[in-house]
Motif scaffolding. Structure first.
Motif, short mmCIF file in Angstrom:
data_model
loop_
_atom_site.label_atom_id
_atom_site.label_comp_id
_atom_site.label_asym_id
_atom_site.label_seq_id
_atom_site.Cartn_x
_atom_site.Cartn_y
_atom_site.Cartn_z
N SER A 135 0.83 -1.21 0.00
CA SER A 135 0.00 0.00 0.00
C SER A 135 0.86 1.26 0.00
O SER A 135 0.55 2.25 -0.67
N LEU A 193 2.43 1.70 -3.47
CA LEU A 193 1.43 2.14 -4.45
C LEU A 193 0.86 3.52 -4.14
O LEU A 193 0.10 4.07 -4.93
N ARG A 228 -1.16 4.26 -1.63
CA ARG A 228 -2.52 4.20 -1.09
C ARG A 228 -2.55 4.21 0.43
O ARG A 228 -3.55 4.63 1.03
N GLY A 229 -1.50 3.74 1.04
CA GLY A 229 -1.48 3.65 2.50
C GLY A 229 -0.67 4.78 3.12
O GLY A 229 0.20 5.38 2.48
N SER A 230 -0.95 5.08 4.36
CA SER A 230 -0.24 6.11 5.10
C SER A 230 0.84 5.46 5.96
O SER A 230 0.71 4.32 6.38
#
Length: 370
Positions: A141, A144, A146-148
């Motif tokens: 993530s 990509l 998308r994740g923190s």
């Protein structure tokens, strides 16, 4: 009077009748209670009939069976007889003709003991798989976008500087090793050249002095080169310890910190997703468990971050001290060598407690040491 006597006779007759009824009821009550109280004392044959001849033999055999370690089913003859006559006859039927019938007890406890280590290993594998899955999902993530991720700007900057410095120190170490190799070859060549000049000085009478001067010069250069080589090798050993041991140990702690940070973010993301969902009887236990795991990984992350900060601080102090001494040594040795100041070169080695190995002299044997 006759009537009264008749009544008296009637009452007297009814009194025994009442006592008979009472005695009959007591006998019926005792008959009902007797199977419950004396079921363990009634010896029963294979046909279910009372056999008084085996009463003492049955009691003695029962005591013997309890002391010799019979199974649980054989010692429970009386416990099943309290409920129904059918069960009592079947349980007592295990004793026939004074002989014991061994019944197989279920291996429930043994099976649990055997499966216990396997279940523990299976549980560990399950937890490891779940943790690996969460961390892998967090890494993907982040890559990509998308994740923190949790970022400590000050600590991350110090780690980047440390990694960059490590690469530069490794380059200095590699160049110093090359210089040492080349200097060793030059000193070896100068020593051979000095021996050749000295041989020609003895054989050429016309050029005896000229060959002698060159022989002495090359031998002096070789000697000073060996002194400089000792200083450079000491510098290389100290920098190598700093780069490949001290800094590498700190970077190992940094890797553990980064792994703890990934686990922390993975469980943090998992908890945030559960908090965004509905709260009911099924999700509340999951939220509580996720909160507990998140708190545990948060404590681990905070501890690793503190360890990295402390190690970076001590590393910086140790690095400054070590490199200061080694750089002074390197500078003084190189300057004294190329200035031809043999005394200054030797003084530099004494200042840093460097002992040179005499070329061509092997270490003494244990007999010589004795």
């Amino acid at each position: 009077m006759s009537d009264c006597s008749n009544d008296t006779t009637t009452l007297g007759a009814s009194k025994p009748a009442t006592e008979d009824v009472k005695s009959n009821s007591e006998e019926s009550t005792m008959a009902q209670d007797s199977p419950r109280n004396s079921a363990a004392e009634i010896p029963v044959t294979s046909n279910g009939e009372v056999d008084d001849s085996h009463e003492h033999g049955f009691s003695r055999d029962l005591k013997h069976s309890l002391t010799s370690g019979l199974g649980l089913s054989e010692s429970q003859i009386t416990s099943h007889g309290f409920d129904s006559t059918k069960e009592r006859v079947l349980e007592a039927g295990a004793y026939q003709g004074g002989q014991r019938t061994h019944t197989k007890s279920g291996p429930v406890v043994l099976a649990d003991e055997i499966k216990s280590p396997a279940m523990e290993k299976l549980e560990l594998v399950r937890k490891w798989s779940l943790n690996t899955y969460k961390c892998t999902r967090q890494i993907i993530s982040e890559k990509l976008g998308r994740g923190s991720r949790t970022v400590d700007l000050e600590l991350e900057a110090q780690i980047d500087i440390l990694r960059d410095n490590k690469k530069k120190y490794e380059n200095i170490l590699r160049l110093a090793q090359t210089l040492s190799t080349q200097l060793f070859q030059m000193v070896h060549t100068q020593r051979q050249l000095g021996d050749a000049f000295a041989d020609l000085s003895l054989k050429s009478l016309e050029l005896h002095e000229e060959f002698g001067y060159n022989a002495d010069t090359q031998k002096l250069l070789a000697k000073n080169g060996e002194t400089l080589l000792g200083a450079i090798n000491f510098f290389i050993a100290s920098v190598n310890t700093l780069v490949n041991k001290t800094i590498e140990d700190t970077l190992m702690t940094v890797k553990q910190y980064e792994s703890a940070r990934i686990e922390y973010d993975a469980y943090r993301t998992d908890l945030e997703e559960l908090n965004l969902g509905p709260r009911d009887a099924n999700t509340l236990p999951k939220i509580e468990q996720s909160q507990h795991l998140f708190q545990a990984h948060k404590e681990k992350y905070d501890k690793m971050r503190s360890d990295v900060s402390i190690k970076l601080k001590f590393l910086e102090e140790n690095k400054v001290k070590v490199l200061h001494n080694q750089l002074v040594l390197f500078h003084n040795a190189i300057a004294a060598y190329f200035a031809g100041n043999q005394k200054q070169l030797e003084q530099t080695l004494k200042q840093f407690h460097i002992k040179l190995k005499t070329p061509g002299v092997d270490a003494p044997s244990w007999l010589e040491e004795q």
